[in-house]
Design a protein around this motif. Structure first.
Motif, short mmCIF file in Angstrom:
data_model
loop_
_atom_site.label_atom_id
_atom_site.label_comp_id
_atom_site.label_asym_id
_atom_site.label_seq_id
_atom_site.Cartn_x
_atom_site.Cartn_y
_atom_site.Cartn_z
N LEU A 75 0.82 -1.22 0.00
CA LEU A 75 0.00 0.00 0.00
C LEU A 75 0.85 1.27 0.00
CD1 LEU A 75 -2.71 -1.10 2.62
CD2 LEU A 75 -2.72 -1.44 0.13
N VAL A 76 1.72 1.38 0.98
CA VAL A 76 2.49 2.62 1.12
C VAL A 76 3.45 2.82 -0.04
CG1 VAL A 76 4.27 3.78 2.50
CG2 VAL A 76 2.28 2.78 3.62
N ASP A 77 4.24 1.82 -0.38
CA ASP A 77 5.25 2.00 -1.43
C ASP A 77 4.64 2.44 -2.77
OD1 ASP A 77 7.26 1.45 0.32
OD2 ASP A 77 7.65 -0.59 -0.40
N PRO A 78 3.59 1.77 -3.28
CA PRO A 78 3.02 2.24 -4.55
C PRO A 78 2.34 3.61 -4.43
CG PRO A 78 1.76 0.39 -3.68
CD PRO A 78 3.00 0.48 -2.86
N PHE A 79 1.76 3.91 -3.27
CA PHE A 79 1.16 5.22 -3.07
C PHE A 79 2.23 6.31 -3.07
CE2 PHE A 79 -0.16 8.62 -0.10
CZ PHE A 79 -1.31 9.08 -0.75
N VAL A 80 3.33 6.07 -2.39
CA VAL A 80 4.43 7.03 -2.35
C VAL A 80 5.00 7.24 -3.74
CG1 VAL A 80 6.82 7.33 -1.56
CG2 VAL A 80 5.04 6.69 0.07
N GLU A 81 5.11 6.16 -4.51
CA GLU A 81 5.64 6.27 -5.87
C GLU A 81 4.77 7.19 -6.73
OE1 GLU A 81 7.08 3.39 -9.58
OE2 GLU A 81 6.30 2.51 -7.72
N GLU A 82 3.46 7.14 -6.53
CA GLU A 82 2.55 7.98 -7.29
C GLU A 82 2.55 9.43 -6.82
OE1 GLU A 82 -1.46 6.77 -7.84
OE2 GLU A 82 -0.94 4.71 -8.42
N THR A 83 2.63 9.63 -5.51
CA THR A 83 2.39 10.97 -4.95
C THR A 83 3.65 11.73 -4.58
OG1 THR A 83 2.20 10.12 -2.69
CG2 THR A 83 0.17 10.21 -4.02
N GLY A 84 4.73 11.01 -4.24
CA GLY A 84 5.92 11.68 -3.75
C GLY A 84 5.83 12.11 -2.31
N TYR A 85 4.77 11.74 -1.60
CA TYR A 85 4.64 12.09 -0.19
C TYR A 85 5.65 11.31 0.65
CZ TYR A 85 -0.04 13.85 -1.50
OH TYR A 85 -1.08 14.51 -2.09
N ASP A 86 5.97 11.84 1.81
CA ASP A 86 6.71 11.08 2.82
C ASP A 86 5.69 10.31 3.65
OD1 ASP A 86 9.05 12.19 1.97
OD2 ASP A 86 9.26 13.58 3.64
N VAL A 87 5.97 9.04 3.92
CA VAL A 87 5.07 8.23 4.76
C VAL A 87 5.91 7.44 5.75
CG1 VAL A 87 3.32 6.43 4.81
CG2 VAL A 87 3.36 8.05 2.90
N THR A 88 5.51 7.51 7.00
CA THR A 88 6.16 6.77 8.08
C THR A 88 5.14 5.88 8.75
OG1 THR A 88 7.69 8.60 8.50
CG2 THR A 88 7.46 6.95 10.24
N ILE A 89 5.52 4.66 9.07
CA ILE A 89 4.65 3.76 9.83
C ILE A 89 5.25 3.57 11.22
CG2 ILE A 89 3.62 1.46 9.95
CD1 ILE A 89 3.80 1.24 6.97
N VAL A 90 4.39 3.69 12.23
CA VAL A 90 4.79 3.42 13.61
C VAL A 90 3.93 2.28 14.14
CG1 VAL A 90 5.60 5.77 14.03
CG2 VAL A 90 3.24 5.16 14.60
N ASP A 91 4.49 1.46 15.00
CA ASP A 91 3.77 0.33 15.55
C ASP A 91 3.09 0.71 16.87
OD1 ASP A 91 4.71 -1.12 13.42
OD2 ASP A 91 6.35 -2.07 14.54
N ALA A 92 1.80 0.44 16.95
CA ALA A 92 1.04 0.74 18.17
C ALA A 92 -0.07 -0.30 18.34
CB ALA A 92 0.44 2.14 18.09
N PRO A 93 0.28 -1.57 18.39
CA PRO A 93 -0.74 -2.63 18.41
C PRO A 93 -1.68 -2.54 19.60
CG PRO A 93 1.42 -3.52 18.97
CD PRO A 93 1.64 -2.12 18.50
N GLY A 94 -2.97 -2.48 19.31
CA GLY A 94 -3.99 -2.50 20.35
C GLY A 94 -4.07 -1.25 21.20
N LYS A 95 -3.42 -0.16 20.79
CA LYS A 95 -3.34 1.03 21.64
C LYS A 95 -3.89 2.28 20.98
CE LYS A 95 0.89 -0.75 23.85
NZ LYS A 95 2.33 -0.49 24.10
N TYR A 96 -4.70 2.12 19.95
CA TYR A 96 -5.13 3.28 19.19
C TYR A 96 -5.92 4.28 20.02
CZ TYR A 96 -3.86 0.89 14.79
OH TYR A 96 -3.19 0.28 13.76
N VAL A 97 -6.96 3.83 20.70
CA VAL A 97 -7.84 4.75 21.42
C VAL A 97 -7.08 5.43 22.55
CG1 VAL A 97 -9.91 4.97 22.83
CG2 VAL A 97 -9.94 3.54 20.77
#
Length: 350
Positions: A45-67
């Protein structure tokens, strides 16, 4: 914080979602669940989206802690995330009720609903990482396996030890109501009778068996014969069946359990964040690659054109499976959250 993709484009331009400024000024942060989730989201998802848009995207891990994490970020007036990857359905509804995630812009919703089924699009996001809560039974351990939820709760007719998820009261209460005679198609608007549902669950629990709190534990208690039958994640059930050849899997009267892609309230780049969600919704092959890698279903019907048939048949949105699954009443859960969870903890202790 783990940076998985930092990529920019030298040429400027407006964001497709309408934000001003050049594309290299856009930096999105996605909260995710850790591997293998994070790696799949990055690759498909991220890699092809970044290739199209040129945006910077970072993923951080937060399992089960969203709320809890979003509440803390809001209290500190420092919202660090833009997007939430696969928020569990109860958490998504609660987060929206608390004002922690954004309402989808009408224009985005209109475009997305042209690609996705109506029930895959809510006011606050799109369904994702979808699974079924289904019945699985070790046919070697019992005289007869239950074929549906009603039979699974019939401990006299189908004796044997049972398991279910210990961390989701809504799942268990919903299944107990189906076993009590509530039609699966009515469940999505049904107000659960807590006394009746908990009484049915007491019968289920009295049959014995270890209740699980993670997919790994579910696989363990089934594959090591700690329990004979029970409720489990559809993908994990099929993984068990690879080694336990006499494991019966039945979708009838199971539950459809979506996750959601959401945009955090207070995101500094919310238009671009919604652009990312729209990109996911309207790229069925990318969605298919993600779902096939992890064994989770995705909402775009066209994605099944890109998924191997033997994998497609194990997914919750496969037509024959989807028609067997009931939708849960998440709005009711939000309204009754405190009472439900207090009684659930008492039930587990009892």
């Amino acid at each position: 914080m783990t940076s998985l993709s930092l990529m920019s484009c030298s040429n400027g331009g407006e964001a497709t979602g309408g934000a001003g400024g050049s594309r290299e000024d856009v930096s999105l942060v996605i909260a995710s669940w850790g591997d293998p989730f994070t790696s799949a989201t990055q690759e498909y998802l991220v890699d092809p989206f970044v290739e199209e848009t040129g945006y910077d995207v970072t993923i951080v891990d937060a399992p089960g802690k969203y709320v809890a994490s979003l509440e803390a970020q809001n209290q500190a007036n420092n919202v660090e995330w833009d997007l939430l990857d696969s928020t569990s359905a109860p958490d998504a509804y609660i987060a929206y009720d608390k004002g922690l995630i954004q309402k989808m812009p009408d224009s985005v919703k209109e475009r997305i609903t042209e690609a996705l089924p109506e029930d895959a699009v809510t006011d606050f996001g799109i369904t994702w990482s979808i699974l079924g809560y289904i019945t699985a039974c070790n046919a070697d351990a019992v005289a007869a396996c239950p074929q549906n939820t009603t039979e699974l709760f019939d401990t006299a007719e189908f004796p044997g030890s049972r398991t279910s998820i210990s961390t989701s009261p809504l799942v268990n209460l919903s299944l107990a109501e189906i076993a009590s005679g509530v039609a699966p198609e009515d469940l999505t608007t049904h107000e659960i009778d807590l006394d009746r549902a908990f009484a049915k669950l007491e019968e289920f629990k009295a049959a014995g068996g270890t209740w699980w709190n993670s997919g790994d534990q579910y696989m363990q208690v089934m594959s090591t014969n700690e329990t004979d039958m029970g409720v489990g994640y559809s993908g994990r059930a099929y993984a068990i069946a690879e080694d336990m050849t006499n494991l019966e899997i039945h979708w009838e009267e199971g539950l459809y359990n979506p996750g959601f892609w959401n945009v955090a309230e207070g995101s500094a780049h919310s238009e671009e964040a919604w652009e990312f969600i729209e990109w996911i919704a309207t790229n069925p092959e990318a969605a298919a690659n993600w779902g096939q890698a992890l064994g989770y279903s995705v909402p775009n019907p066209e994605s099944f054109d890109y998924i191997e048939p033997e994998i497609a048949e194990t997914l919750a949105d496969y037509p024959e499976n989807r028609e067997e699954l009931a939708n849960m009443n998440f709005e009711w859960y939000v309204t009754n959250y405190q009472e439900v969870n207090d009684r659930w903890q008492e039930f587990l202790r009892g």
